[in-house]
Design an enzyme around this catalytic site. Structure first.
Site, PDB file in Angstrom:
ATOM      1  N   LYS A   1      13.678 -14.872 -10.097  1.00  0.00           N
ATOM      2  CA  LYS A   1      13.397 -13.947 -10.897  1.00  0.00           C
ATOM      3  C   LYS A   1      11.925 -14.183 -11.963  1.00  0.00           C
ATOM      4  O   LYS A   1      11.356 -13.614 -12.458  1.00  0.00           O
ATOM      5  CB  LYS A   1      14.214 -13.440 -11.821  1.00  0.00           C
ATOM      6  CG  LYS A   1      15.087 -12.639 -11.046  1.00  0.00           C
ATOM      7  CD  LYS A   1      15.086 -10.548 -10.865  1.00  0.00           C
ATOM      8  CE  LYS A   1      14.434 -11.066  -9.673  1.00  0.00           C
ATOM      9  NZ  LYS A   1      15.005 -10.820  -8.387  1.00  0.00           N
TER      10      LYS A   1
ATOM     11  N   ASN B   1      -2.132   2.541   6.127  1.00  0.00           N
ATOM     12  CA  ASN B   1      -1.581   1.506   5.029  1.00  0.00           C
ATOM     13  C   ASN B   1      -1.465   0.052   6.691  1.00  0.00           C
ATOM     14  O   ASN B   1      -1.005   0.834   7.325  1.00  0.00           O
ATOM     15  CB  ASN B   1      -0.021   1.486   4.713  1.00  0.00           C
ATOM     16  CG  ASN B   1       0.954   0.538   4.271  1.00  0.00           C
ATOM     17  OD1 ASN B   1       0.538  -1.015   4.061  1.00  0.00           O
ATOM     18  ND2 ASN B   1       2.688   0.761   4.299  1.00  0.00           N
ATOM     19  N   GLY B   2      -1.503  -1.826   6.228  1.00  0.00           N
ATOM     20  CA  GLY B   2      -0.765  -2.389   7.147  1.00  0.00           C
ATOM     21  C   GLY B   2      -1.918  -2.984   7.667  1.00  0.00           C
ATOM     22  O   GLY B   2      -3.066  -3.246   6.834  1.00  0.00           O
TER      23      GLY B   2
ATOM     24  N   GLU C   1       9.022 -14.829 -10.753  1.00  0.00           N
ATOM     25  CA  GLU C   1       8.137 -13.584  -9.794  1.00  0.00           C
ATOM     26  C   GLU C   1       7.446 -12.772 -11.947  1.00  0.00           C
ATOM     27  O   GLU C   1       6.346 -12.229 -11.462  1.00  0.00           O
ATOM     28  CB  GLU C   1       8.927 -13.097  -9.104  1.00  0.00           C
ATOM     29  CG  GLU C   1      10.411 -11.955  -9.428  1.00  0.00           C
ATOM     30  CD  GLU C   1      10.084 -11.214  -8.461  1.00  0.00           C
ATOM     31  OE1 GLU C   1       9.713 -10.935  -7.457  1.00  0.00           O
ATOM     32  OE2 GLU C   1      11.704 -11.431  -8.635  1.00  0.00           O
TER      33      GLU C   1
ATOM     34  N   HIS D   1      20.494 -36.780  -5.858  1.00  0.00           N
ATOM     35  CA  HIS D   1      19.535 -37.197  -5.009  1.00  0.00           C
ATOM     36  C   HIS D   1      18.495 -36.555  -5.409  1.00  0.00           C
ATOM     37  O   HIS D   1      17.893 -36.598  -4.312  1.00  0.00           O
ATOM     38  CB  HIS D   1      20.534 -36.280  -3.888  1.00  0.00           C
ATOM     39  CG  HIS D   1      21.686 -36.172  -2.819  1.00  0.00           C
ATOM     40  ND1 HIS D   1      22.243 -37.257  -2.861  1.00  0.00           N
ATOM     41  CD2 HIS D   1      22.980 -35.029  -3.561  1.00  0.00           C
ATOM     42  CE1 HIS D   1      23.597 -37.281  -2.690  1.00  0.00           C
ATOM     43  NE2 HIS D   1      24.225 -36.178  -3.609  1.00  0.00           N
TER      44      HIS D   1
ATOM     45  N   CYS E   1       0.845  -1.632  -0.069  1.00  0.00           N
ATOM     46  CA  CYS E   1       0.233   0.268  -0.180  1.00  0.00           C
ATOM     47  C   CYS E   1       0.780   1.300   0.158  1.00  0.00           C
ATOM     48  O   CYS E   1       1.769   1.104   0.726  1.00  0.00           O
ATOM     49  CB  CYS E   1      -0.655   0.222   1.302  1.00  0.00           C
ATOM     50  SG  CYS E   1      -1.666  -1.490   1.541  1.00  0.00           S
TER      51      CYS E   1
ATOM     52  N   TRP F   1      -2.404  -2.537  -1.841  1.00  0.00           N
ATOM     53  CA  TRP F   1      -2.833  -4.573  -2.083  1.00  0.00           C
ATOM     54  C   TRP F   1      -3.057  -4.757  -0.465  1.00  0.00           C
ATOM     55  O   TRP F   1      -2.998  -4.696   0.170  1.00  0.00           O
ATOM     56  CB  TRP F   1      -1.017  -4.556  -1.811  1.00  0.00           C
ATOM     57  CG  TRP F   1      -0.826  -6.317  -1.992  1.00  0.00           C
ATOM     58  CD1 TRP F   1      -0.050  -6.403  -2.863  1.00  0.00           C
ATOM     59  CD2 TRP F   1      -0.116  -7.124  -0.933  1.00  0.00           C
ATOM     60  NE1 TRP F   1       0.466  -8.028  -3.360  1.00  0.00           N
ATOM     61  CE2 TRP F   1      -0.378  -8.075  -1.541  1.00  0.00           C
ATOM     62  CE3 TRP F   1      -0.444  -7.039   0.480  1.00  0.00           C
ATOM     63  CZ2 TRP F   1       0.088  -9.463  -0.945  1.00  0.00           C
ATOM     64  CZ3 TRP F   1      -0.434  -8.405   0.989  1.00  0.00           C
ATOM     65  CH2 TRP F   1      -0.366  -9.679   0.685  1.00  0.00           C
TER      66      TRP F   1
ATOM     67  N   ARG G   1       4.033  -0.552  -4.695  1.00  0.00           N
ATOM     68  CA  ARG G   1       4.047  -1.533  -3.336  1.00  0.00           C
ATOM     69  C   ARG G   1       2.591  -1.608  -3.345  1.00  0.00           C
ATOM     70  O   ARG G   1       2.107  -2.402  -2.856  1.00  0.00           O
ATOM     71  CB  ARG G   1       3.687  -0.121  -2.004  1.00  0.00           C
ATOM     72  CG  ARG G   1       4.919   0.953  -1.867  1.00  0.00           C
ATOM     73  CD  ARG G   1       5.142   1.971  -1.234  1.00  0.00           C
ATOM     74  NE  ARG G   1       5.120   1.495   0.217  1.00  0.00           N
ATOM     75  CZ  ARG G   1       6.156   2.341   0.745  1.00  0.00           C
ATOM     76  NH1 ARG G   1       7.228   1.854   0.675  1.00  0.00           N
ATOM     77  NH2 ARG G   1       6.195   0.729   1.961  1.00  0.00           N
TER      78      ARG G   1
ATOM     79  N   GLU H   1      18.521 -17.141  -7.172  1.00  0.00           N
ATOM     80  CA  GLU H   1      17.983 -16.174  -7.960  1.00  0.00           C
ATOM     81  C   GLU H   1      17.293 -15.758  -8.924  1.00  0.00           C
ATOM     82  O   GLU H   1      16.396 -15.238  -9.798  1.00  0.00           O
ATOM     83  CB  GLU H   1      19.148 -14.963  -7.662  1.00  0.00           C
ATOM     84  CG  GLU H   1      18.674 -13.388  -7.846  1.00  0.00           C
ATOM     85  CD  GLU H   1      17.851 -12.399  -7.225  1.00  0.00           C
ATOM     86  OE1 GLU H   1      17.411 -12.835  -6.773  1.00  0.00           O
ATOM     87  OE2 GLU H   1      16.983 -11.710  -7.661  1.00  0.00           O
TER      88      GLU H   1
ATOM     89  N   LYS I   1       6.073  -4.075  -3.534  1.00  0.00           N
ATOM     90  CA  LYS I   1       7.484  -4.444  -3.866  1.00  0.00           C
ATOM     91  C   LYS I   1       7.479  -4.578  -2.276  1.00  0.00           C
ATOM     92  O   LYS I   1       8.781  -4.897  -1.966  1.00  0.00           O
ATOM     93  CB  LYS I   1       7.936  -2.824  -4.251  1.00  0.00           C
ATOM     94  CG  LYS I   1       9.572  -2.984  -4.770  1.00  0.00           C
ATOM     95  CD  LYS I   1      10.404  -2.825  -5.124  1.00  0.00           C
ATOM     96  CE  LYS I   1      11.894  -2.385  -5.134  1.00  0.00           C
ATOM     97  NZ  LYS I   1      12.087  -3.804  -5.760  1.00  0.00           N
TER      98      LYS I   1
HETATM   99  C1  F6R Z   1      12.129  -9.839  -5.554  1.00  0.00           C
HETATM  100  C2  F6R Z   1      12.078  -8.970  -4.208  1.00  0.00           C
HETATM  101  C3  F6R Z   1      11.875  -9.136  -2.861  1.00  0.00           C
HETATM  102  C4  F6R Z   1      12.480  -8.674  -2.201  1.00  0.00           C
HETATM  103  C5  F6R Z   1      11.844  -9.398  -0.290  1.00  0.00           C
HETATM  104  C6  F6R Z   1      13.067  -7.857   0.368  1.00  0.00           C
HETATM  105  O1  F6R Z   1      12.632  -9.693  -6.981  1.00  0.00           O
HETATM  106  O2  F6R Z   1      12.446  -7.650  -5.057  1.00  0.00           O
HETATM  107  O3  F6R Z   1      12.097 -10.660  -3.320  1.00  0.00           O
HETATM  108  O4  F6R Z   1      13.752  -9.272  -2.119  1.00  0.00           O
HETATM  109  O5  F6R Z   1      10.583  -9.237  -1.004  1.00  0.00           O
HETATM  110  O6  F6R Z   1      12.277  -7.354   0.027  1.00  0.00           O
HETATM  111  P1  F6R Z   1      13.621  -5.763   0.629  1.00  0.00           P
HETATM  112  O7  F6R Z   1      14.581  -6.213   0.131  1.00  0.00           O
HETATM  113  O8  F6R Z   1      12.839  -4.898   0.763  1.00  0.00           O
HETATM  114  O9  F6R Z   1      13.641  -6.565   1.386  1.00  0.00           O
END
Ligand code: F6R
Length: 622
Positions: A495, A108-109, A498, A514, A2, A81, A33, A491, A617
């Protein structure tokens, strides 16, 4: 999660576009967000006007028209969100509060005791029109306003009744020209303008209007008008010296700058971003960190490091483990922050906890930081966002300085997090005497080469993009790596999942036999991250064997290998080259083709690269 924006400016004789302009521009920059719905509220004479729509901000813009005006001087806005209640028009914020809808509030929250509050307010005759927890807060503040006649006092009294996490912003018919806000466990910053002031979940909300900000602490209430910002604590005492800071983010950083997506832009910014993380760290021959306020004697006494983080940041933490253990000889664990907190971890005053977070607001990580500090551990935060909760609640902070990261999928912050971990590892090695000054200098010298080497990888983006376009119909992709290549594989898979919604898994290459090798059948694409042949020979040889093993079972092998490594060629369908560097530094280069691959694949599939489904995010709820 949010995004919240607030504005208080001067009262104009004629209706003005400024409050709604600020709110809508702020929401556009905060949309990362959350993007389930968006809404704004303004004061139109005696009326509190709320406009909101489910879906992306564009839907709201369409309802408001080209240049929406307001007769008032204030606006609040929200991009959601969803937690409580589906993403519908009715559940979108702002919510009206009061018997006549005389208040509007954004939240927000999560308000944990909302059900009890709602029952109480319904008994008092307040009507609820949404399924959200937030509407209870709106009526609660309105009821307190009716009792006290003072919006600041009303906000303070209402928040004293709330349990959970919240940032709240409210405007009221009887307080024209004023926005009142409060926060607990959820982000809020104030932007200080000239003849106007701003509120936001983060500085992106108002970065083009002012470069000066104020931090708001836990349980503080802030009252904002065109000319004044007043911060008070939970008892109503004025805070006379709230922490001011200068915003070092450029408003241009929050624009796409000709790229198809913020993610593409941020991938291509990585050379300069990493150079910024490294800049100015060596002074007088010794390594300097930003806010390293932990005493050196404490750093010398630590016997264990625990890295806590989530998602991509946790992958950066996994890379950190290899480097820190190698340089400092301190046992280092990496743990997902949400798992750490709930398993009764062994943490003492001799434990150094390293919290990694781009946003500095991830609730799981913040809670883990608090838990660690309660056990007596010292916490160092590696964060990108100044003024955010995690560095503020830690003993020391090292900032990434990579600029704002807007795309939901993290790229440049990931590289910044790895560099910051290296800097911390080298700093510990310096303080504890594990490495000689010339060894640290040699490592730093090689790190200084990394931005140019990143650029070399980026200059070959075309090859990766072609590969991605050719694989647009892939339904499953595997990623394999060993040593620091393992977190890189994880990683790469994250990517792809997501943003391209393709099933992907990252494995430690040694684990293949394994179990996971059963997944490999004719045509299965498998990325393999190959360590330098100039590093430990056995490590390189083992990974080359892995390529052979999967290829023998029909896999299409997509190999990321150092320039000049000819051993991989006979077993590779595609080889993507990266420049030679130390084994420990390779994750800074080998992940880049994987980022480009995911970004391009999602783009050719026509997906919204910057705002993937179901994600936000900054994950500010547990
Ligand atoms: C993936 C991504 C998330 C963040 C995770 C932690 O691309 O962006 O997995 O890495 O939510 O977020 P931060 O770094 O803001 O604590």
């Amino acid at each position: 999660m949010c995004g919240i924006v607030g504005y208080a400016g001067p009262q104009h004789p004629e209706p003005t576009t400024r409050p709604l302009d600020v709110a809508l521009q702020g929401l556009a920059r905060l949309e990362y967000r959350g993007y389930d719905s968006a809404g704004v509220a303004t004061l139109e004479g005696e009326r509190v006007q709320v406009t909101k729509r489910a879906g992306k901000l564009q839907n709201l813009r369409e309802v408001l028209g080209e240049n929406p005006v307001t007769a008032g001087a204030v606006a609040i806005g929200h991009t959601r969100w969803a937690t409580h209640g589906a993403p519908t028009d009715g559940n979108a914020h702002p919510h009206h509060g009061g018997y006549d809808g005389e208040l509007a509030l954004v939240h927000n929250g999560i308000i944990e005791n909302f059900a009890a509050l709602r029952a109480e307010l319904e008994r008092d005759g307040y009507t609820f029109t949404s399924d959200t927890d937030s509407e209870a807060a709106a009526h609660l503040v309105a009821r307190e306003m009716q009792r006290t006649g003072d919006l600041t006092a009303a906000m303070r009294a209402a928040t004293a009744r709330l349990e959970g996490a919240f940032t709240l912003l409210a405007i009221h018919r009887d307080a024209p020209g004023t926005v009142v806000a409060a926060r607990r466990n959820s982000p809020l910053v104030v932007g200080l303008g000239e003849g106007e002031n701003f509120l936001g979940s983060d500085v992106a909300a108002f970065v083009d209007a002012t470069q000066e900000a104020l931090e708001i602490d836990q349980d503080q209430v802030v009252t904002v008008t065109a000319d004044a910002v007043t911060v008070t604590d939970a008892e109503g005492q004025e805070i006379t010296d709230p922490r001011r800071y200068a915003i070092d983010w450029d408003a241009r950083a929050a624009q796409k700058g000709g790229y198809a997506s913020f993610m593409a832009k941020e991938i291509h910014e990585q050379a300069s971003a990493v150079a910024d993380t490294l800049r100015g760290r060596i002074e007088g021959g010794t390594l300097q960190l930003d806010d390293m306020s932990v005493d050196e004697s404490v750093l010398r006494s630590i016997d264990k490091i625990v890295v806590i983080a989530c998602g991509t940041a946790a992958h950066a933490g996994s890379v950190a483990k290899y480097a820190i253990e190698h340089w400092c000889r301190i046992p280092t664990e990496v743990e997902l922050a949400h798992e750490f907190r709930y398993r009764d971890p062994v943490v003492t005053e001799k434990t150094l906890v390293v919290a990694i977070s781009q946003s500095g607001e991830t609730m799981d990580t913040l809670m883990a930081v608090r838990h660690a500090r309660e056990q007596g551990a010292k916490v160092v935060a590696l964060c990108n966002t100044r003024g955010s909760s995690i560095p503020r609640e830690s003993d020391a902070a090292l900032y990434l300085h990579v600029g704002p990261e807007i795309a939901v999928a993290s790229t440049k912050a990931y590289l910044g997090q790895i560099i910051a971990s290296y800097l911390l590892g080298l700093y510990l090695a310096q303080v504890r005497g594990n490495l000689f000054a010339d060894e640290i200098a040699a490592l730093m010298e090689d790190l200084e080469q990394i931005p140019a080497q990143i650029q070399q990888v980026l200059d070959r983006a075309d090859e990766v993009e072609q590969l991605a376009r050719a694989m647009r119909d892939a339904t499953s992709v595997l990623f394999l790596g060993r040593h620091v290549g393992y977190p890189t594989a994880m990683e790469g898979a994250l990517k792809l999942k997501e943003i391209a919604y393709i099933h992907a898994e990252g494995f430690a290459a040694g684990e293949l036999k394994h179990g996971p090798i059963a997944l490999v059948e004719e045509g299965q694409p498998v990325f393999v991250i190959v360590p330098s042949p100039h590093g430990r020979e056995s490590l390189h040889a083992k990974v080359v064997s892995t390529i052979q093993e999967v290829r023998a079972r029909g896999a299409k092998t997509l190999v990321i290998a150092e320039e000049g490594d000819e051993d991989v060629v006979p077993y590779s369908d595609v080889v993507l080259r990266v420049p030679r560097t130390r084994t420990l530094f390779a994750p800074l280069l080998t992940v880049i083709p994987l980022q480009i691959f995911a970004c391009e694949l999602a783009t050719v599939k026509g997906l919204d690269v910057d705002q993937p489904r179901n994600l936000a995010k900054s994950v500010t709820v547990e």
